[in-house]
Design a protein around this motif. Structure first.
Motif, PDB file in Angstrom:
ATOM      1  N   CYS A 184      32.720  96.820 126.208  1.00 38.60           N
ATOM      2  CA  CYS A 184      34.152  96.771 125.909  1.00 38.60           C
ATOM      3  C   CYS A 184      34.872  97.968 126.529  1.00 38.60           C
ATOM      4  N   ASP A 185      34.205  99.125 126.528  1.00 36.59           N
ATOM      5  CA  ASP A 185      34.844 100.347 127.026  1.00 36.59           C
ATOM      6  C   ASP A 185      35.065 100.281 128.526  1.00 36.59           C
ATOM      7  N   VAL A 186      34.088  99.723 129.229  1.00 37.06           N
ATOM      8  CA  VAL A 186      34.239  99.585 130.677  1.00 37.06           C
ATOM      9  C   VAL A 186      35.355  98.588 130.988  1.00 37.06           C
ATOM     10  N   GLU A 187      35.446  97.524 130.202  1.00 35.40           N
ATOM     11  CA  GLU A 187      36.521  96.562 130.429  1.00 35.40           C
ATOM     12  C   GLU A 187      37.885  97.162 130.068  1.00 35.40           C
ATOM     13  N   LEU A 188      37.925  98.024 129.054  1.00 37.20           N
ATOM     14  CA  LEU A 188      39.187  98.712 128.756  1.00 37.20           C
ATOM     15  C   LEU A 188      39.575  99.632 129.909  1.00 37.20           C
ATOM     16  N   GLY A 241      34.820  88.721 121.433  1.00 34.72           N
ATOM     17  CA  GLY A 241      34.349  88.673 122.820  1.00 34.72           C
ATOM     18  C   GLY A 241      33.162  89.599 122.930  1.00 34.72           C
ATOM     19  N   CYS A 242      32.354  89.436 123.967  1.00 36.15           N
ATOM     20  CA  CYS A 242      31.198  90.325 124.094  1.00 36.15           C
ATOM     21  C   CYS A 242      30.862  90.530 125.562  1.00 36.15           C
ATOM     22  N   PRO A 243      31.604  91.379 126.262  1.00 32.16           N
ATOM     23  CA  PRO A 243      32.901  91.929 125.845  1.00 32.16           C
ATOM     24  C   PRO A 243      34.006  90.927 126.122  1.00 32.16           C
ATOM     25  N   CYS A 295      29.459  85.781 116.822  1.00 34.42           N
ATOM     26  CA  CYS A 295      28.944  85.202 118.071  1.00 34.42           C
ATOM     27  C   CYS A 295      29.171  86.175 119.226  1.00 34.42           C
ATOM     28  N   VAL A 296      28.147  86.330 120.093  1.00 38.27           N
ATOM     29  CA  VAL A 296      28.323  87.194 121.263  1.00 38.27           C
ATOM     30  C   VAL A 296      28.464  86.367 122.546  1.00 38.27           C
ATOM     31  N   MET A 331      30.344  91.245 132.237  1.00 37.07           N
ATOM     32  CA  MET A 331      29.393  92.329 131.978  1.00 37.07           C
ATOM     33  C   MET A 331      27.988  91.811 131.671  1.00 37.07           C
ATOM     34  N   ASP A 332      27.912  90.915 130.700  1.00 41.32           N
ATOM     35  CA  ASP A 332      26.608  90.432 130.238  1.00 41.32           C
ATOM     36  C   ASP A 332      26.338  89.055 130.842  1.00 41.32           C
TER      37      ASP A 332
END
Lengths: 295, 360
Positions: free
Chosen positions: A26-30, A120-122, A204-205, B146-147
């Motif tokens: 999440c941090d990288v996407e932010l 979201g994941c992320p 859910c991821v 990402m994943d």
């Protein structure tokens, strides 16, 4: 002499981030929303700050580890009273894949109030922007009065992994989905009239392993990624369905009949004998094929 | 000269992750430092023993999102070793494709953050825009930026159709010119040279002593890359040269990363050219017997090792990692010694520390 502020100067809304022990997705996407023009938060009139006391909107990632708790609460105490708090990703809401670890002290709501969730994941940057826009709207509504308005967003047809969809009609209650789900997002309940499945989008991821292993395609990944919602609605974000019991044609015992999709997967072209098997309970099936129920 | 202790955290160091340092200063120079770890400790060793093998694929992908494909693919390799599973050849190539895509994105993120740290905002944005080509490709092929969710025990669970492969080839073509340009920038741009050349030097002897790995080691002239030293998967059929630099400084580490990103483009092209037809994974869900195995791979930050022990049940009885950042961040002591305080954020970011991997 004094310098007069310009009447119409737009003051950016400041975003402050706290990482409570996330996997950094999440941090990288932010970070993308501060660096890449297409997703820049400046299009929403926002800007990132490195000072907690300047936070208009607080973005929190991670499952809240025991070790990080003290520092997180210290930073939180520095933020202004009237900020809007956003939980980014499923970890702050449910713990995601890190739930029930000794080292995790979530959900975040046990420690501080949350206003908006962005599952979201992320979450993809579009989803982050949608969630931040929802936080802005909440902030506006609080200041000006009135109810926040949820804005429609342009939908792209990118094949992103979004919300899971469940079709009870093709489910055979094998429960492989629950077995492979790392996040514990899937629950089965045996009721009076049938077996029901509940899948919580805040746990859910979105890895899609359930749909990968589902033999009948009852669970499928949709492209619906817009899942941001007020934190008060967290537990309404579910996918649900019931597979009804039907009486066994042999003995009348309530059973979950095999879905046509399963027969197709197992036999390619099922013949009438096989078709008849699907409406029989295991004991009657054994009776029919080997003469006696197997012990 | 005055001696004092200061504590630095993610907001001072421009880190995406909560890593804290206690730095001992003499004047404005670093004399010593302690890493204060644990903020991202999620109890992974405990969690993996309470999840079955299937759940662990998804769980381990979230051990760290920057090297998120290396973890499940190395874990699957260990499980496959225990169970004696040979994965289909097509799956070997597809695993390599996923690993290399992640490597490019990870290396570019590291180079971008360092540009940001030294105030080169335009370059930061430029590198992130180039990285977006990869992010878009990941989302188009795997469904997430990402994943990737590419691995299953016994193979992979994604395929590249003819159109998919052609799309990926076009994205790779689009990466070449920007990557060459960035290499020249990080190599020769005077504004970068003045901040990165000769800064945060790790002498080769110290690099050996601290057993650093990945771009940190290769930036010190140590020719070590798991893909070459003990090839796994498809890597024995792919051609590439190990990127090595002699400088041992911040600049050298970045040049290794950018050269590797360029090589990854070539590796993906080779995979696409050689991609054999055939199944993606074993037909049935395999049974995992009791046993133990070690698997290793070259993650973006260096050598990643998995030790797995099983007892015939569907959960691991032990899973242990050695992640690359563990050795690399210890060597920060050497790199930072005598450096001015202002260089701390840059040097810390130059090892591309992965706190999520290391704290677990």
């Amino acid at each position: 002499m004094h310098i007069q502020a310009e009447e119409n100067a737009i003051v950016p809304v400041r975003l402050f981030r706290i990482n409570t022990g996330s996997c950094n997705g999440c941090d990288v996407e932010l970070a993308v929303t501060s660096a890449v023009t297409e997703f820049d938060v400046e299009q929403l009139g926002c800007r990132y700050t490195e000072a907690a006391r300047e936070a208009d909107i607080l973005l929190i990632t991670g499952p809240l580890t025991v070790r990080a708790r003290e520092e997180v609460l210290r930073l939180y105490a520095e933020t202004p009273q009237d900020k809007v708090t956003v939980a980014v990703g499923v970890c702050p809401v449910s713990g995601g894949v890190f739930r029930d670890s000794y080292a995790v002290d979530g959900p975040l709501e046990r420690h501080l109030p949350v206003d908006v969730n962005i599952p979201g994941c992320p979450p993809r940057p579009q989803a982050l922007l949608a969630g931040i826009a929802e936080a802005l709207e909440l902030r506006r509504a609080r200041r000006e009065g009135g109810a926040p308005v949820r804005r429609a967003l342009p939908v792209d047809n990118f094949p992103a992994r979004g919300r899971l969809s469940y079709d009870a009609g093709s489910c055979v209650d094998c429960r492989i989905c629950r077995h492979v789900c790392a996040a514990g997002a899937i629950r089965f309940e045996e009721g009076e009239t049938g077996v029901s499945l509940t899948l919580w989008h805040n746990s859910c991821v979105f890895c899609g392993l359930c749909s990968h292993y589902c033999p009948t395609g009852a669970l499928s990944v949709t492209g619906d990624w817009r899942l941001d919602h007020p934190a008060a609605d967290a537990f309404r974000q579910v996918e649900r369905g019931e597979v009804p019991y039907a009486p066994c044609v042999g003995c009348g015992e309530p059973i979950i009949p095999a879905a046509p999709q399963l027969l197709h997967a197992a036999f390619r072209r099922p013949n009438p004998d096989i078709e008849r098997l699907k409406s029989l309970c295991p004991a009657c099936r054994q009776q029919m094929s080997i003469g006696v129920p197997r012990r | 000269m005055s001696t004092k202790l200061i504590e630095l955290g993610p907001h001072q160091l421009a880190l995406e992750e909560p890593m804290y340092f206690r730095v001992k200063l003499e004047g404005d120079r670093v004399a010593d430092l302690d890493v204060l770890p644990g903020q991202v400790h999620r109890g992974m060793e405990h969690l993996v023993m309470r999840r079955n093998f299937y759940q662990n694929i998804t769980l381990l992908e979230r051990l760290c999102s920057l090297c998120s494909n290396s973890h499940p693919s190395t874990f699957c390799a260990a499980v496959e070793e225990v169970a004696g599973i040979t994965i289909p050849e097509r799956a070997e190539y597809l695993r390599a494709v996923a690993d290399e895509i992640k490597r490019i994105a990870s290396h570019l993120f590291c180079c971008a953050v360092q540009a940001n740290v030294i105030g080169e905002t335009a370059l930061f944005r430029r590198v992130m825009e180039v990285r977006e080509i990869m992010q878009r490709a990941k989302e188009a092929i795997y469904g997430n930026r990402m994943d990737l969710a590419a691995n299953v025990i016994g193979g992979v669970r994604y395929d590249l159709s003819v159109e998919g492969a052609a799309y990926l080839a076009r994205q790779m073509e689009a990466m070449k010119q920007p990557l060459d340009e960035l290499y020249l920038q990080y190599s020769n741009n005077p504004a970068l040279l003045v901040r990165m050349a000769g800064v945060g030097v790790l002498p080769r002897a110290a690099a050996r002593e601290y057993a650093v790995v990945g771009p940190v080691a290769r930036g010190c002239g140590i020719d070590y890359d798991v893909r070459k030293k003990s090839p796994y998967g498809a890597y024995d059929r792919l051609e590439f040269e190990v990127a090595v630099q002699e400088g041992g400084d911040v600049r050298a580490r970045n040049l290794v990363r950018l050269a590797e990103a360029r090589q990854s483009v070539s590796l993906i092209e080779q995979c696409l050219a050689q991609l054999p037809a055939g199944p993606l994974c074993a037909d049935t869900l395999p049974e995992i017997p009791a046993g133990e195995a070690i698997a290793k791979s070259e993650a973006p930050r260096g050598e990643l090792m998995y030790y797995l022990r099983t007892d015939g049940s569907d959960m691991p009885v032990r899973l242990k990692w050695r992640v690359p950042s563990y050795m690399n961040w210890d060597a920060l002591k050497v790199m930072l010694k005598g450096e001015p305080v202002a260089n701390i954020p840059l040097i810390v970011n130059s090892i591309d520390p992965c706190i999520a991997c290391t704290d677990r």
